[in-house]
Write a protein that holds these residues in place. Structure first.
Motif, PDB file in Angstrom:
ATOM      1  N   ARG A  63       0.864  -1.179   0.000  1.00  0.00           N
ATOM      2  CA  ARG A  63       0.000   0.000   0.000  1.00  0.00           C
ATOM      3  C   ARG A  63       0.899   1.227   0.000  1.00  0.00           C
ATOM      4  NH1 ARG A  63      -5.375   0.412   2.023  1.00  0.00           N
ATOM      5  NH2 ARG A  63      -5.979   2.537   2.564  1.00  0.00           N
ATOM      6  N   ASP A  64       1.021   1.870  -1.152  1.00  0.00           N
ATOM      7  CA  ASP A  64       2.028   2.912  -1.319  1.00  0.00           C
ATOM      8  C   ASP A  64       1.736   4.183  -0.519  1.00  0.00           C
ATOM      9  OD1 ASP A  64       3.427   1.271  -2.996  1.00  0.00           O
ATOM     10  OD2 ASP A  64       2.421   1.995  -4.800  1.00  0.00           O
ATOM     11  N   ALA A  65       0.559   4.790  -0.728  1.00  0.00           N
ATOM     12  CA  ALA A  65       0.334   6.098  -0.129  1.00  0.00           C
ATOM     13  C   ALA A  65      -1.047   6.300   0.473  1.00  0.00           C
ATOM     14  CB  ALA A  65       0.592   7.191  -1.177  1.00  0.00           C
ATOM     15  N   LYS A  66      -2.006   5.445   0.159  1.00  0.00           N
ATOM     16  CA  LYS A  66      -3.356   5.662   0.681  1.00  0.00           C
ATOM     17  C   LYS A  66      -3.349   5.659   2.204  1.00  0.00           C
ATOM     18  CE  LYS A  66      -7.084   4.075  -0.985  1.00  0.00           C
ATOM     19  NZ  LYS A  66      -8.168   3.153  -1.418  1.00  0.00           N
ATOM     20  N   PRO A  67      -4.139   6.525   2.823  1.00  0.00           N
ATOM     21  CA  PRO A  67      -4.135   6.615   4.290  1.00  0.00           C
ATOM     22  C   PRO A  67      -4.706   5.364   4.944  1.00  0.00           C
ATOM     23  CG  PRO A  67      -5.912   7.929   3.364  1.00  0.00           C
ATOM     24  CD  PRO A  67      -5.083   7.484   2.207  1.00  0.00           C
ATOM     25  N   PHE A  68      -4.246   5.089   6.143  1.00  0.00           N
ATOM     26  CA  PHE A  68      -4.754   3.985   6.940  1.00  0.00           C
ATOM     27  C   PHE A  68      -5.900   4.458   7.831  1.00  0.00           C
ATOM     28  CE2 PHE A  68      -0.425   1.778   6.696  1.00  0.00           C
ATOM     29  CZ  PHE A  68      -0.902   0.776   5.867  1.00  0.00           C
ATOM     30  N   ALA A  69      -6.864   3.573   8.065  1.00  0.00           N
ATOM     31  CA  ALA A  69      -7.908   3.842   9.049  1.00  0.00           C
ATOM     32  C   ALA A  69      -7.335   3.643  10.452  1.00  0.00           C
ATOM     33  CB  ALA A  69      -9.093   2.912   8.823  1.00  0.00           C
ATOM     34  N   LEU A  70      -7.906   4.371  11.408  1.00  0.00           N
ATOM     35  CA  LEU A  70      -7.428   4.333  12.789  1.00  0.00           C
ATOM     36  C   LEU A  70      -8.564   3.994  13.741  1.00  0.00           C
ATOM     37  CD1 LEU A  70      -5.403   7.648  12.570  1.00  0.00           C
ATOM     38  CD2 LEU A  70      -4.386   5.365  12.701  1.00  0.00           C
ATOM     39  N   GLU A 125      -0.948  16.442  19.542  1.00  0.00           N
ATOM     40  CA  GLU A 125       0.001  15.353  19.344  1.00  0.00           C
ATOM     41  C   GLU A 125      -0.074  14.856  17.895  1.00  0.00           C
ATOM     42  OE1 GLU A 125      -0.104  12.292  22.338  1.00  0.00           O
ATOM     43  OE2 GLU A 125      -0.931  13.687  23.837  1.00  0.00           O
ATOM     44  N   HIS A 126       0.940  14.090  17.496  1.00  0.00           N
ATOM     45  CA  HIS A 126       1.018  13.638  16.105  1.00  0.00           C
ATOM     46  C   HIS A 126       1.308  12.136  16.039  1.00  0.00           C
ATOM     47  CE1 HIS A 126       1.047  17.822  14.796  1.00  0.00           C
ATOM     48  NE2 HIS A 126       1.925  18.048  15.766  1.00  0.00           N
ATOM     49  N   LEU A 127       0.780  11.507  14.992  1.00  0.00           N
ATOM     50  CA  LEU A 127       1.008  10.085  14.752  1.00  0.00           C
ATOM     51  C   LEU A 127       2.179   9.908  13.808  1.00  0.00           C
ATOM     52  CD1 LEU A 127      -2.700   8.928  14.266  1.00  0.00           C
ATOM     53  CD2 LEU A 127      -1.285   8.699  16.315  1.00  0.00           C
ATOM     54  N   ALA A 128       2.502   8.660  13.516  1.00  0.00           N
ATOM     55  CA  ALA A 128       3.554   8.360  12.542  1.00  0.00           C
ATOM     56  C   ALA A 128       3.214   9.009  11.203  1.00  0.00           C
ATOM     57  CB  ALA A 128       3.693   6.855  12.381  1.00  0.00           C
ATOM     58  N   GLU A 129       4.188   9.604  10.562  1.00  0.00           N
ATOM     59  CA  GLU A 129       3.957  10.332   9.316  1.00  0.00           C
ATOM     60  C   GLU A 129       3.390   9.422   8.230  1.00  0.00           C
ATOM     61  OE1 GLU A 129       3.683  13.293   6.572  1.00  0.00           O
ATOM     62  OE2 GLU A 129       4.160  13.514   8.703  1.00  0.00           O
ATOM     63  N   THR A 130       3.711   8.137   8.260  1.00  0.00           N
ATOM     64  CA  THR A 130       3.281   7.221   7.211  1.00  0.00           C
ATOM     65  C   THR A 130       1.837   6.736   7.376  1.00  0.00           C
ATOM     66  OG1 THR A 130       4.377   5.477   8.492  1.00  0.00           O
ATOM     67  CG2 THR A 130       5.567   6.353   6.596  1.00  0.00           C
ATOM     68  N   VAL A 131       1.140   7.174   8.426  1.00  0.00           N
ATOM     69  CA  VAL A 131      -0.266   6.789   8.593  1.00  0.00           C
ATOM     70  C   VAL A 131      -1.109   7.399   7.483  1.00  0.00           C
ATOM     71  CG1 VAL A 131      -2.320   7.121  10.031  1.00  0.00           C
ATOM     72  CG2 VAL A 131      -0.180   6.389  11.078  1.00  0.00           C
ATOM     73  N   ALA A 132      -0.940   8.692   7.238  1.00  0.00           N
ATOM     74  CA  ALA A 132      -1.695   9.389   6.191  1.00  0.00           C
ATOM     75  C   ALA A 132      -0.769  10.402   5.536  1.00  0.00           C
ATOM     76  CB  ALA A 132      -2.918  10.078   6.780  1.00  0.00           C
ATOM     77  N   SER A 177      -3.080  -5.010  -0.992  1.00  0.00           N
ATOM     78  CA  SER A 177      -3.746  -3.903  -1.666  1.00  0.00           C
ATOM     79  C   SER A 177      -4.460  -4.389  -2.925  1.00  0.00           C
ATOM     80  CB  SER A 177      -2.716  -2.826  -2.039  1.00  0.00           C
ATOM     81  OG  SER A 177      -3.354  -1.688  -2.541  1.00  0.00           O
ATOM     82  N   ASP A 178      -5.723  -3.948  -3.108  1.00  0.00           N
ATOM     83  CA  ASP A 178      -6.566  -4.256  -4.275  1.00  0.00           C
ATOM     84  C   ASP A 178      -7.072  -5.696  -4.309  1.00  0.00           C
ATOM     85  OD1 ASP A 178      -6.376  -1.663  -5.252  1.00  0.00           O
ATOM     86  OD2 ASP A 178      -4.564  -2.113  -6.407  1.00  0.00           O
ATOM     87  N   GLU A 179      -6.901  -6.430  -3.221  1.00  0.00           N
ATOM     88  CA  GLU A 179      -7.473  -7.778  -3.130  1.00  0.00           C
ATOM     89  C   GLU A 179      -8.665  -7.774  -2.183  1.00  0.00           C
ATOM     90  OE1 GLU A 179      -4.685 -10.746  -1.992  1.00  0.00           O
ATOM     91  OE2 GLU A 179      -3.568 -10.684  -3.887  1.00  0.00           O
ATOM     92  N   PRO A 180      -9.579  -8.744  -2.311  1.00  0.00           N
ATOM     93  CA  PRO A 180     -10.710  -8.817  -1.374  1.00  0.00           C
ATOM     94  C   PRO A 180     -10.240  -9.055   0.053  1.00  0.00           C
ATOM     95  CG  PRO A 180     -11.100 -10.183  -3.315  1.00  0.00           C
ATOM     96  CD  PRO A 180      -9.671  -9.767  -3.374  1.00  0.00           C
ATOM     97  N   GLN A 181     -11.003  -8.546   0.993  1.00  0.00           N
ATOM     98  CA  GLN A 181     -10.696  -8.734   2.408  1.00  0.00           C
ATOM     99  C   GLN A 181     -10.866 -10.201   2.790  1.00  0.00           C
ATOM    100  OE1 GLN A 181     -13.289  -6.476   4.946  1.00  0.00           O
ATOM    101  NE2 GLN A 181     -11.865  -6.444   6.655  1.00  0.00           N
ATOM    102  N   VAL A 182      -9.954 -10.724   3.571  1.00  0.00           N
ATOM    103  CA  VAL A 182      -9.996 -12.108   4.026  1.00  0.00           C
ATOM    104  C   VAL A 182     -11.137 -12.280   5.027  1.00  0.00           C
ATOM    105  CG1 VAL A 182      -8.752 -13.881   5.331  1.00  0.00           C
ATOM    106  CG2 VAL A 182      -7.533 -12.465   3.664  1.00  0.00           C
ATOM    107  N   ILE A 183     -11.900 -13.389   4.904  1.00  0.00           N
ATOM    108  CA  ILE A 183     -12.990 -13.631   5.856  1.00  0.00           C
ATOM    109  C   ILE A 183     -12.937 -15.017   6.488  1.00  0.00           C
ATOM    110  CG2 ILE A 183     -14.546 -11.992   4.742  1.00  0.00           C
ATOM    111  CD1 ILE A 183     -16.047 -14.379   3.529  1.00  0.00           C
ATOM    112  N   THR A 184     -12.118 -15.927   5.980  1.00  0.00           N
ATOM    113  CA  THR A 184     -12.053 -17.278   6.549  1.00  0.00           C
ATOM    114  C   THR A 184     -10.666 -17.547   7.119  1.00  0.00           C
ATOM    115  OG1 THR A 184     -11.342 -18.376   4.509  1.00  0.00           O
ATOM    116  CG2 THR A 184     -13.721 -18.074   4.834  1.00  0.00           C
ATOM    117  N   GLU A 185     -10.606 -18.487   8.067  1.00  0.00           N
ATOM    118  CA  GLU A 185      -9.326 -18.808   8.686  1.00  0.00           C
ATOM    119  C   GLU A 185      -8.377 -19.459   7.683  1.00  0.00           C
ATOM    120  OE1 GLU A 185      -7.538 -21.577  12.307  1.00  0.00           O
ATOM    121  OE2 GLU A 185      -9.663 -21.007  12.321  1.00  0.00           O
ATOM    122  N   ASP A 186      -8.895 -20.313   6.819  1.00  0.00           N
ATOM    123  CA  ASP A 186      -8.043 -20.956   5.816  1.00  0.00           C
ATOM    124  C   ASP A 186      -7.423 -19.918   4.889  1.00  0.00           C
ATOM    125  OD1 ASP A 186      -8.628 -23.422   6.865  1.00  0.00           O
ATOM    126  OD2 ASP A 186     -10.178 -23.915   5.376  1.00  0.00           O
TER     127      ASP A 186
END
Length: 580
Positions: free
Chosen positions: A259-266, A304-311, A346-355
């Motif tokens: 994930r190159d530059a898109k911001p992360f959710a917190l 206060e500030h978070l890590a610069e790479t968060v967003a 990045s760009d793949e479906p979210q995992v939902i199963t343990e396998d």
């Protein structure tokens, strides 16, 4: 001898009351039961495929008061669209009761998942309660709904809670109409419910003596504080978490996730922690604490500030509060925000199963917090932003989907229609019963399971379908003709849609007549009820498809707000990227 004639006794009548809307899985039946008992009315209430059915007997005035209270005081998660009353001549029980549910062709809404309510949060943190620190605590006012449902009507037998037989105490709560857990379909406890477990993907045992912990969920907090990346099985899919103040951990997660530059959710434990990093106004506070529990984009102007790479390069941060008991327990000792991004490359479906998690996530996270409650429907976090004092949805998913959007008058008689979105950031739309049922946000249209699931849950077999014709090899076009979708959308062609399209009511300032003066281009429509060549007119960022308006039974065409295909720009309003 009385000088006054005896007063005529008011006649008792029996009626059948049909309640439509978001009325299943929200505690509507016990609410009706309580109101009927308070009024002393005999009868019954039950769930069926059309919503909730109430049969009651009483005087005209008593029934009117009962209906008025039902309309004015629904349960917290309930929403009534329409109430229909007709005479009833069948037998009724002498005392008001809750009857067994009845199946059939679905014409009711599926309730979205809801964030943990204050009552359950308080109970879960009380050492004297039997659900103390139970990470799957819920009631009729909160908890999983769409993420676990497999069919309508919404009963435990049609959820992924089916394998978990209720213990004696839970069964007593489930059967008691005065309890807030009456027919709470996901009800569970330490004795009979799902269990959470912390594992290592490499198969080695987790050495708990290395971590300060109360249980497996609490151990995750210790791992995050030490800079580890942990995969967490959340409500609608796996998530990846790390300490948002540790630059090295956030940078490592970004590199491993590609994930190159898109911001992360917190995610933060409470509002006070969020205020260290962002400005939170009254409306933002309300939305953060609402049952929908979305990610809220906030100005990053705290002390206060978070890590610069968060967003990187952005002046906003996307925060949410803990939405499930599991997240709340995990962050009890965490005094700093954590990254809470979707569990996938990045760009793949979210995992939902343990396998799937064991196959795709070990390269990113060495640890995983898993549990044995299956996820029926993948659903990501919703994203909103407060603009001009109003909350605007940027991504409609958990907490909002698949709640329908009411269409303007005239669409009630329109044929059912299934419209598929573009290749990426896809959303599909099912038009049925005068409503537009928008799916949750999907990373890619390759995820065709949500389409078939929603069609199955809604009991819909749309005679018309819409997809892109310009690119016949696109996933949306190919999905329509696949056997798994053929039963739900027999049509194979429709009008061309631009990337990231949805069907919504058009602005009242524009009309099809105005739009038809603009650029036209050919398209075609075919379905089991309509087959015609047609033109699509483009009006700025809005495309109007004249055959669909015509196909929707003329009545829709007479409405001032017929259908539109609205193109959404890739960037969010204000140039803000959407965090995931």
């Amino acid at each position: 001898m009385s000088l006054h004639p005896p007063l005529a006794r008011e006649q008792i009548t029996a009626v059948e009351i049909r309640v439509r809307g978001r009325v299943q899985g929200v505690g509507f039946r016990p609410t009706v039961w309580r109101y009927a008992r308070d009024a002393g009315l005999p009868g019954e209430v039950l769930n069926d495929a059309d919503g909730v059915l109430v049969r009651v007997a009483g005087t005209t005035r008593d029934i009117a008061d009962f209906v008025a209270r039902m309309r004015q005081e629904p349960p917290p998660l309930g929403h009534i669209d329409r109430i229909e009353i007709m005479e009833y001549d069948g037998d009724l029980p002498g005392e008001f009761a809750i009857a067994e549910s009845v199946g059939g062709a679905a014409h009711t809404q599926v309730t979205p998942d809801a964030a943990i309510c204050p009552e359950c949060a308080k109970e879960m943190l009380d050492p004297f309660e039997r659900r103390y620190r139970y990470p799957f605590t819920n009631c009729t006012h909160c908890g999983p709904r769409f993420s676990i449902v497999t069919g309508i009507p919404y009963d435990r037998a049609q959820t992924t809670m089916t394998p978990f037989a209720l213990c004696k105490d839970c069964l007593a709560e489930y059967r008691e109409p005065s309890d807030r857990r009456f027919h709470a379909e996901a009800i569970a406890c330490h004795v009979c419910g799902p269990k959470a477990q912390l594992i290592r993907f490499d198969g080695r045992a987790v050495s708990f003596d290395q971590h300060s912990m109360l249980d497996d969920v609490d151990a995750v907090c210790s791992l995050l504080q030490k800079g580890e990346i942990v995969a967490i099985k959340g409500l609608g899919g796996y998530q990846l978490a790390c300490d948002a103040t540790k630059e090295e951990a956030v940078t490592r997660l970004r590199q491993l996730k590609h994930r190159d530059a898109k911001p992360f959710a917190l995610m933060a434990r409470d509002l006070d922690i969020i205020r260290h990093y962002c400005t939170v106004d009254d409306e933002a506070e309300r939305v953060l604490s609402a049952p929908e529990g979305p990610i809220v984009l906030l100005p990053a102007c705290g002390p206060e500030h978070l890590a610069e790479t968060v967003a990187p390069g952005l002046g906003t941060l996307g925060f949410m509060l803990p939405t499930t008991p599991l997240h709340l327990l995990m962050l009890r000792r965490m005094t700093r925000p954590v990254v809470m991004t979707s569990g996938n490359l990045s760009d793949e479906p979210q995992v939902i199963t343990e396998d799937d998690a064991r196959e795709r996530l070990p390269a990113i996270a060495p640890y995983a917090l898993i549990h044995d409650r299956a996820i029926a429907n993948r659903i990501d976090d919703s994203v909103v932003r407060v603009m001009a004092g109003r909350t605007r949805l940027l991504r409609r998913a958990r907490g909002y989907a698949p709640a329908p959007i009411k269409l303007p008058a005239g669409f009630e008689g329109a044929p059912e229609l299934l419209a598929l979105g573009g290749e990426l950031k896809a959303t599909f739309c099912l038009v049925k019963d005068g409503e537009a049922i928008l799916s949750q946000h999907q990373a890619t249209s390759r995820m065709r399971r949500p389409t078939t699931t929603t069609a199955r849950i809604s009991g819909s077999t749309p005679p018309c379908s819409a997809t892109r014709l310009k690119h016949s090899s696109s996933t949306s076009t190919r999905n329509i003709s696949r056997p798994s979708l053929a039963a739900h959308a027999p049509a194979t062609k429709a009008w061309p849609l631009s990337r990231r399209n949805i069907i919504t009511p058009i602005s009242r300032r524009a009309s099809p007549r105005m739009a038809m003066h603009w650029m036209r281009r050919p398209c075609s429509v075919s379905c089991s009820t309509v087959s015609a060549s047609a033109t699509t007119a483009r009006f700025g960022a809005v495309s109007f498809c004249s055959p669909i308006i015509g196909a929707m039974s003329g009545a829709a065409r007479s409405s001032r707000s017929p259908c539109r295909v609205a193109h959404r720009r890739s960037a969010s309003p204000g140039g803000i990227s959407t965090p995931i």
